[in-house]
Design a protein around this motif. Structure first.
Motif, mmCIF file in Angstrom:
data_model
loop_
_atom_site.group_PDB
_atom_site.id
_atom_site.type_symbol
_atom_site.label_atom_id
_atom_site.label_comp_id
_atom_site.label_asym_id
_atom_site.label_seq_id
_atom_site.Cartn_x
_atom_site.Cartn_y
_atom_site.Cartn_z
ATOM 1 N N ASP A 274 -41.944 -27.124 25.145
ATOM 2 C CA ASP A 274 -41.085 -26.477 26.158
ATOM 3 C C ASP A 274 -41.118 -27.280 27.460
ATOM 4 O O ASP A 274 -40.075 -27.553 28.073
ATOM 5 C CB ASP A 274 -41.565 -25.042 26.434
ATOM 6 C CG ASP A 274 -41.284 -24.110 25.253
ATOM 7 O OD1 ASP A 274 -40.462 -24.472 24.385
ATOM 8 O OD2 ASP A 274 -41.906 -23.034 25.195
ATOM 9 N N ALA A 278 -38.085 -29.394 29.204
ATOM 10 C CA ALA A 278 -37.656 -28.985 30.554
ATOM 11 C C ALA A 278 -37.727 -30.164 31.528
ATOM 12 O O ALA A 278 -36.924 -30.276 32.463
ATOM 13 C CB ALA A 278 -38.538 -27.838 31.051
ATOM 14 N N ASP A 281 -34.122 -34.208 30.438
ATOM 15 C CA ASP A 281 -32.835 -33.746 29.885
ATOM 16 C C ASP A 281 -32.457 -34.446 28.578
ATOM 17 O O ASP A 281 -31.802 -33.871 27.722
ATOM 18 C CB ASP A 281 -31.694 -34.024 30.891
ATOM 19 C CG ASP A 281 -31.814 -33.092 32.066
ATOM 20 O OD1 ASP A 281 -32.548 -32.099 31.928
ATOM 21 O OD2 ASP A 281 -31.188 -33.380 33.117
ATOM 22 N N ALA A 284 -33.223 -32.734 25.160
ATOM 23 C CA ALA A 284 -32.342 -31.661 24.665
ATOM 24 C C ALA A 284 -31.191 -32.274 23.870
ATOM 25 O O ALA A 284 -30.765 -31.732 22.843
ATOM 26 C CB ALA A 284 -31.811 -30.837 25.834
ATOM 27 N N ALA A 292 -36.095 -25.113 22.529
ATOM 28 C CA ALA A 292 -36.238 -25.510 23.935
ATOM 29 C C ALA A 292 -34.961 -26.154 24.478
ATOM 30 O O ALA A 292 -34.697 -26.100 25.683
ATOM 31 C CB ALA A 292 -37.419 -26.464 24.080
ATOM 32 N N ALA A 293 -34.132 -26.737 23.578
ATOM 33 C CA ALA A 293 -32.903 -27.402 24.039
ATOM 34 C C ALA A 293 -31.906 -26.385 24.581
ATOM 35 O O ALA A 293 -31.046 -26.730 25.401
ATOM 36 C CB ALA A 293 -32.282 -28.191 22.882
ATOM 37 N N SER A 294 -32.007 -25.116 24.117
ATOM 38 C CA SER A 294 -31.092 -24.102 24.666
ATOM 39 C C SER A 294 -31.858 -23.055 25.471
ATOM 40 O O SER A 294 -31.496 -21.875 25.503
ATOM 41 C CB SER A 294 -30.274 -23.455 23.542
ATOM 42 O OG SER A 294 -31.105 -23.135 22.455
ATOM 43 N N GLY A 295 -32.960 -23.521 26.067
ATOM 44 C CA GLY A 295 -33.693 -22.666 27.009
ATOM 45 C C GLY A 295 -34.532 -21.584 26.347
ATOM 46 O O GLY A 295 -35.068 -20.709 27.032
ATOM 47 N N LYS A 296 -34.651 -21.599 24.995
ATOM 48 C CA LYS A 296 -35.486 -20.575 24.343
ATOM 49 C C LYS A 296 -36.907 -21.107 24.186
ATOM 50 O O LYS A 296 -37.168 -22.305 24.316
ATOM 51 C CB LYS A 296 -34.896 -20.226 22.966
ATOM 52 C CG LYS A 296 -33.519 -19.618 23.026
ATOM 53 C CD LYS A 296 -33.186 -18.955 21.688
ATOM 54 C CE LYS A 296 -31.706 -18.792 21.511
ATOM 55 N NZ LYS A 296 -31.021 -19.978 20.942
ATOM 56 N N LYS A 297 -37.815 -20.191 23.841
ATOM 57 C CA LYS A 297 -39.222 -20.590 23.679
ATOM 58 C C LYS A 297 -39.441 -21.160 22.274
ATOM 59 O O LYS A 297 -39.027 -20.544 21.276
ATOM 60 C CB LYS A 297 -40.141 -19.367 23.844
ATOM 61 C CG LYS A 297 -40.079 -18.778 25.229
ATOM 62 C CD LYS A 297 -41.216 -19.385 26.065
ATOM 63 C CE LYS A 297 -41.272 -18.756 27.434
ATOM 64 N NZ LYS A 297 -41.259 -19.737 28.511
ATOM 65 N N THR A 298 -40.123 -22.300 22.186
ATOM 66 C CA THR A 298 -40.465 -22.877 20.878
ATOM 67 C C THR A 298 -41.310 -21.894 20.072
ATOM 68 O O THR A 298 -41.206 -21.826 18.838
ATOM 69 C CB THR A 298 -41.230 -24.206 21.063
ATOM 70 O OG1 THR A 298 -40.432 -25.066 21.876
ATOM 71 C CG2 THR A 298 -41.508 -24.887 19.742
#
Ligand code: NAD
Ligand code: TYD
Length: 372
Positions: A274, A278, A281, A284, A292-298
């Motif tokens: 993560d 973050a 870039d 992603a 993690a590429a769409s802002g979710k938690k691994t």
């Protein structure tokens, strides 16, 4: 200074073997290195790319089950040192197909020992000195409870998986060649290795690959099992010390002083991925299927699955003997070693995609016939 040696490294195209070949060629450039490897699914010439042009290096595609190949090589190259990594090494595979483990790990080791005896002990033109170094595992000691002391070299053998049993048998064979024939041998029993070039069937590289490709992270049982993690380069340094300073006939435990529960490793890995995505870039874009590429938690990928049969609960190495006698000390703690490994995996996507999608295997069957 040690005179130049001719070192045959079995299994040198595998994970630890390839790291060792690189390490040895940097530290002992006068030594000739001959890699003998059957290139099973776990062997990969790409692991040896950085040494392939060295003058003092030769790769031989051959199987330690083939007595003639070993014999010819010992004679032709006047091998005086063997570092024996070649093995079937994955516990899960040993549960499904134990026979290959008995063949390579037990019969293959005995084949090497027989050839070494012929050329080093029974021959009139034996080299002045010789060494057979055997690379083994802490799994031969069985499993530990939460309050048990870590494995020492005196811990009784109690292997629990077919893999561990086959390695235990090979350790006993090596010991017996020292006792019976006077062969100069050393053995190292180490804990779980991790680092660059590890085949993504083992916990750490498998979890990294799955995390960045958006696949489930399969944690066996409740994830409470404990392993003692050793960064591969620390292992190579440990082997170096055992080979150069260790008592002949002795066994040394090599560990990382890094006991971790599996679930804590996986959680740590998720947080690190993560953070890496973050902070950069480009990652992603490179791994669009990673949560993690769409802002979710691994961590959303963690899946607790059916436990491994006979799953050993805890391994821990007491490396006091190697520390006091040889000056061994691991340089990486888990955080630093893991960061090096994660960075390597993120930078070497082509390597792990090739070994996983079979293109490398196809390349081997196209480029290497059985009698190469
Ligand atoms: P690996 O599975 O990555 O590599 C094994 C190598 O041996 C491959 O290159 C393969 O092609 C070769 N090989 C297999 N069968 C062969 C045969 N019959 N003839 C010739 N070559 C053959 O293994 P690894 O993780 O690098 O482990 C190396 C050694 O270290 C093994 O002996 C293993 O038991 C021991 N060990 C590994 C760990 C670990 O965490 N990986 C821990 C303790 C001990
Ligand atoms: P592994 O890397 O296979 O090494 P070993 O069995 O030699 O210790 O496994 C390390 C630990 O991780 C072990 O307790 C089994 C567990 N594990 C999982 O939970 N999930 C997985 O997908 C794998 C491969 C291992």
């Amino acid at each position: 200074m040690t005179p130049a040696r001719t070192v045959m490294v079995t299994g040198g195209a595998g994970f630890i073997g390839a790291n060792f070949v690189r390490y040895w060629s940097e530290h002992y450039p006068s030594d000739r290195i001959i890699v003998l490897d059957a290139l099973t699914y776990a062997g990969n010439l790409a692991n040896l790319e950085s040494v392939s042009e060295l003058q003092n290096y030769r790769f031989v595609h051959g199987n330690i089950l083939d007595v003639a190949v070993i014999d010819e090589l010992m004679l032709e190259e006047q091998v005086d040192t063997i570092v024996h990594f070649a093995a079937e090494s994955h516990v899960d595979r040993s549960i499904h197909e134990p026979d290959a483990f008995i063949q390579t790990n037990v019969i293959g080791t005995n084949n090497l020992l027989m050839a070494a005896r012929k050329h080093w002990i029974d021959s009139d033109s034996a080299p002045a000195t010789h060494l057979f170094h055997h690379v083994s595992t802490d799994e031969v000691y069985g499993t530990l409870g939460p309050d048990d002391p870590a494995f020492t070299e005196q811990t009784l053998y109690a292997p629990n998986s077919p893999y561990a049993a086959s390695k235990a048998a090979s350790d006993h064979l090596v010991r017996s060649y020292h006792h019976t024939y006077g062969m100069q041998v050393t053995t190292s029993n180490c804990s779980n290795n991790y680092g660059p070039y590890q085949f993504p069937e083992k916990l750490i590289p498998l979890m990294i690959v799955n995390a960045v490709t958006g696949k489930p992270l399969p944690v066996y049982g409740d994830g409470s099992n404990i392993r003692d993690w050793l960064y591969v380069e620390d292992h190579c340094r440990g082997i170096d010390l055992v080979m150069n300073k260790g008592r002949r006939g002795a066994t040394y435990n090599i560990g990382g002083n890094n006991e971790w529960r599996n679930i804590d490793i996986v959680n740590q890995l998720c947080k690190s991925i993560d953070a890496a995505v973050a902070a950069d870039d480009r990652l992603a874009g490179q791994f669009p299927d990673a949560p993690a590429a769409s802002g979710k938690k691994t961590g959303s990928l963690i899946a607790f699955v059916k436990d491994r049969l006979g799953h050993d609960w805890r391994y821990a190495i007491d490396a006091t003997l190697a520390e006091t006698e040889l000056g061994y000390k691991p340089l990486e703690d888990f955080e630093s070693g893991f960061q090096l490994t994660l960075t390597w995996m993120l930078n070497n996507e082509a390597w792990w995609r090739a070994v996983m999608d079979g293109s490398y295997r196809n390349w081997i069957s196209k480029n290497y016939s059985a009698d190469d």
